[in-house]
Structures are given as C-alpha cells and as structure tokens.
Design an enzyme around this catalytic site. Structure first.
Site, short mmCIF file in Angstrom:
data_model
loop_
_atom_site.label_atom_id
_atom_site.label_comp_id
_atom_site.label_asym_id
_atom_site.label_seq_id
_atom_site.Cartn_x
_atom_site.Cartn_y
_atom_site.Cartn_z
N LYS A 110 0.79 -1.22 0.00
CA LYS A 110 0.00 0.00 0.00
C LYS A 110 0.83 1.27 0.00
O LYS A 110 0.29 2.36 -0.22
CB LYS A 110 -0.95 -0.02 1.19
N1 PMP Z 1 -3.76 -7.71 1.57
C1 PMP Z 1 -3.73 -6.73 2.48
C2 PMP Z 1 -3.27 -7.04 3.86
C3 PMP Z 1 -4.16 -5.45 2.13
O1 PMP Z 1 -4.13 -4.47 3.06
C4 PMP Z 1 -4.62 -5.22 0.82
C5 PMP Z 1 -5.12 -3.87 0.47
N2 PMP Z 1 -6.50 -3.70 0.80
C6 PMP Z 1 -4.65 -6.27 -0.11
C7 PMP Z 1 -4.19 -7.49 0.31
C8 PMP Z 1 -5.23 -6.13 -1.51
O2 PMP Z 1 -4.64 -5.18 -2.35
P1 PMP Z 1 -5.50 -4.27 -3.32
O3 PMP Z 1 -6.29 -3.30 -2.45
O4 PMP Z 1 -4.52 -3.58 -4.18
O5 PMP Z 1 -6.46 -5.12 -4.10
#
Ligand code: PMP
Length: 478
Positions: A61
């Site tokens: 992130k």
């Molecule tokens: N795993 C975790 C621990 C996350 O914080 C996130 C972000 N929400 C994701 C996976 C998935 O990534 P994205 O939001 O880019 O789909």
C-alpha cells in the site's frame, strides 16, 4: 499556496548508496523463489514471491499512497501544510502517513472502535491524528465514521484520497509493480497471482503485463463469500481482501481467473509459508499463496508464476498465528478425541438449528419444541453462517420469563427478547475446556472452519460419556 518543492538533489550524496528520503525506498521490492513450498506441493513450475513487505511501511500500500499524494499535488488538491483525511485502519494509512511525514502534511485517520488498539497505536506512532467512532451506529448517523470523515474533510479543506475510487491506486502498480515484475523475470513471467481488495494491485499489474504479453495469465485470489468470486459479500475472516461491493478498479476483463479460497486454507497456508520458508506472511498473503499453489501445479516446467505477498504476518500474531484463537474458531485441532468427536457420538441433530432476528418468539418456541432443544442461536441469513453473522441467542428460560411479564411478546421479532451470544468452542478443542465452559453456560456454539456448525449442551457431553462407557463395557466383556 503551492505544492511542496520537489526534493533538491544533494551533490554530497552523489556516488554514494544513500537514498535521499524514505519515500525513495518505496517499490523495487525483491522476488524470491518459494523453494520449499514448491518441493512440498510437487510444483513443476517456478513459483516466486514478490516481497511487498520490503516497502518502508511493510506493505504494497505504500505504492498507491505515494501515487495518490503525488497526483493530488499535481491536481492542486493538496497544498503545502495541507491535511489528508482517510477512513482506514490498515496498510494504506501507514503508507499515507509515511509520505505525509516526508512532505509535510497532516494525516487524520478515522476508524471504528472495532479496530485493534495496536493499529491505532501504529498510525499515531507515525504522527497521525486518529479519531475513533462507534461501530454500532447507522452509516448516516453523524457519529458514523464515514460521516465524521466527510465532515472533517469539509471543515479542514482536506484531501480525501479514497483508495476505492482513486485511479492513482491501480496506476501506481501499472507504473511500478508491473514493470518490476517484467524486468525481474527477464520478461518470462507467465502467471501473476494476487489477492484482490480495492483491486488496485491486480488491475494495475494486469494492465502493464498484458500490454507486454497478452498471454500472461492474471489470477485474482478472493476470500469465499466475497463478491469478486461470485459470493454475496457475506463476512469472512481474512483481512484486507475481498469486498461486498465492486470498487472502481474492478476490471474483470483483465483477469483470466478468480479463485475463491476459504479462511481456513488462507490461514493454514500463511502458517505453512511462515514455517517452511521463513517468510512471515499474513492471512491475505496466505490466501494468495494458496491460489498460486493451484496455478503453479497446473503450469508447465518453464513457466514462472509470481505471487504477491502484500504484508507481513506480524500484524496478525494474535489471530492467524495464535494457536488458541485458531483452535477456538475451529481451524486447528488440539486433540484426537475433542468436541467434534462428542458431537459425532452424542448429538442426533446434525445441522445447526437457528432463528433469524426477524422470526417471532412463537416460531422460536415451535422450533425448540419440535426438536426438543432449549437454546437457539440467532443468525442473519441462511447457512453456512459466518461467526460474525450470529447476533445473539434465545434460551427457554429467558423466553418463559419474557412471556410471563408480557404475553404480547409472543408475536414480536426474536431480536427484541434475545440474550447475548453463546460462548464459542472450536470443533477441535479439548473436551475439558468445553466442560469448564459448560459450567457457566448451558450450551456452547461449536465453530468449524470459522463457521458455526452445531450446539454443544451438557446433555450431549453426558450422552457421550454414557456411549463411551457402554463401548468400554462391551470391550471388557468381549
Ligand atoms: N492484503 C492486504 C493485507 C491489504 O491491506 C490489501 C489492500 N486492501 C490487499 C491485500 C489487496 O490489495 P488491493 O487493495 O490492491 O487489491
């Protein structure tokens, strides 16, 4: 008001390996082969992991956080000394706080009182202001966390990144993660697997890789129950992935496959990767690896399958990596002859009897009478339930008392008279533990794979002892 000046190059750093700020450490995360997992699962192809834990905030992130802020500066939405307001408790907050610290912005994060205290402490440690709102209010209540975020944004003239809508979220991965994967595999990557939450990662990476080679397979991993894999958005326990709505970055045409993975498989895979590879991954990393194992097993020996590990298991030590928590939710068994065995031997009702919150007291009494039971959990929806869908329980004593006081409750919804939830016990939990709990509560809700599956009562335990004693008797006389 102007955006902050771009960082000046300091000639004293020339020729050194000193980065000019922590922001420069975002991205360029390494790839590592999952050698031991590949051996254990007889994987013919090359399975590698993109280590997003190497970002300064410890997660993928950091990338969208940086891009959303840079874009806001370009658009004039964020000026020197400005404020960023976002309702988040997780990794995006950390990323925003890091970039904000370097670029002189204030961060205000709004979260619900459901959030673990460590998460609040973490964001405060980065200098962010954290506002905690009650979870138990309607979304349009002025105290709800969405409303508070909205009000603060207006009052402070703040910038609200809104990662679920902001195109800079997927763009950050098209600009950085995608090209890194292409370069780091020498253009030989054949499959990319990642968990989908906001869908920023999967969509952003897919856009870049499909442009280089449209044959590269893009696989989204999704918790069972989430809408991406066709679920209705009902709750699950893995954090950070899956949704009950479709975010702006959801572009299904770009995904060759969406694989649904259960909470149990996600957690057990996270534990396995941590143990056998020495790479501490969280629940959503476990989910992604579980899907990647399926993909890599089907792939050819020359294929390169890359799975993205979004964050570290450190944030989940009190859940995924806590044996007691795992046993209580029915993900692990701590004994051979445990609660599950008692249910098999002693309980004739094999499915979970329940009432919905809007069923009447009369309906609950009838269900109890027909089946000869004294307690019923109150659950939303229909089975299979998630633990979070249980809102309370009714007991014949409570019902008797309520009707005695006011006979009119007979035709009111059950949630007006229901009591607290039954204590829970895992299907693989020790019988002694269940017996100790039955001293305080006449019945327990039994969980398997995180889901309520049955009720265990004192009578069940006694019937089990009776049955076991009978078998013992037969053995002794034989
Ligand atoms: N795993 C975790 C621990 C996350 O914080 C996130 C972000 N929400 C994701 C996976 C998935 O990534 P994205 O939001 O880019 O789909």
């Amino acid at each position: 008001m102007t955006p902050p000046e771009p960082a000046q190059r300091d000639p004293r750093l020339d020729g050194t390996a000193i980065h000019s700020s922590v922001v420069d450490l975002i991205g360029d995360t390494p790839l590592v082969r999952l050698k031991r997992i590949s051996e254990t699962h007889a994987i013919p192809s090359v399975l590698a992991m993109k280590m997003e834990t190497e970002n300064p905030g410890g997660s993928s992130k950091d990338r969208p956080a940086l891009e959303m802020i840079l874009d806001a500066e370009r658009e004039g939405l964020l000026q020197s000394g400005g404020t960023i307001v976002e309702p988040t408790s997780g990794n995006t907050g950390v990323g925003l706080a890091i970039v904000a610290a370097q670029r002189g912005y204030r961060c205000v994060f709004v979260m619900t009182d459901k959030v673990a205290p460590e998460k609040i402490a973490l964001l405060k440690a980065y200098g962010a202001e954290v506002l905690v709102c009650p979870v138990a209010v309607e979304p349009d209540d002025p105290q709800s966390y969405y409303k508070v975020a909205e009000r603060l944004t207006k009052e402070r003239g703040a910038f609200r990144p809104n990662q679920y809508e902001n195109p800079s979220n997927p763009i950050s991965h098209t600009l950085t993660t995608g090209p890194e994967l292409w370069r780091q595999t020498d253009g030989r990557i054949t499959h990319f697997v990642a968990g989908a939450g906001t869908c920023g990662t999967i969509t952003g990476v897919a856009r870049y890789l499909k442009e280089q080679n449209p044959d590269i397979q893009i696989v989204a991993a999704d918790p069972e129950g989430s809408v991406f894999s066709g679920g209705s958005g009902r709750p699950y326990l893995v954090e950070g992935v899956g949704e009950d709505f479709f975010p702006a970055a959801w572009v299904p045409e770009l995904y060759d496959e969406v694989i649904a993975i259960s909470d149990g498989e996600s957690f057990l895979t996270a534990r396995e990767v941590s143990r056998v590879e020495g790479i501490l991954v969280g629940g959503s990393g476990g989910l992604a690896v579980a899907a990647a194992i399926q993909v890599a097993k089907r792939a050819q020996p020359d294929d390169i399958v890359v799975v993205l590990n979004p964050d570290s298991g450190r944030g989940y030590l009190s859940r995924v990596f806590d044996d007691e928590w795992m046993v209580n939710y029915g993900f692990l068994a701590e004994c051979e002859q445990c609660v599950g065995t008692v249910l098999e031997v002693a309980r004739d009702i094999e499915e979970l009897l329940y009432v919905n919150p809007d069923h009447t007291v009369r309906q609950a009494i009838e269900l109890m009478r027909i089946n000869g039971v004294s307690q019923l959990p109150v659950c939303k929806n229909t089975p299979p339930f998630a633990a979070a869908e249980v809102s309370g329980a009714v007991d014949e004593l409570d019902l008797m008392d309520a009707i005695n006081r006011d006979p009119a409750v007979m035709d009111t919804p059950i949630d007006t008279v229901m009591g607290p939830k039954l204590p829970t016990v895992g299907v693989g939990q020790r019988l002694e533990q269940a017996i100790a709990m039955l001293e305080r509560s006449p019945a327990l809700l039994v969980l398997s794979g995180g889901r309520p599956v049955n009720i265990l009562t004192r009578t069940d335990v006694l019937s089990y002892f009776e049955a076991v004693a009978d078998v013992g008797e037969i053995h002794r006389t034989a």
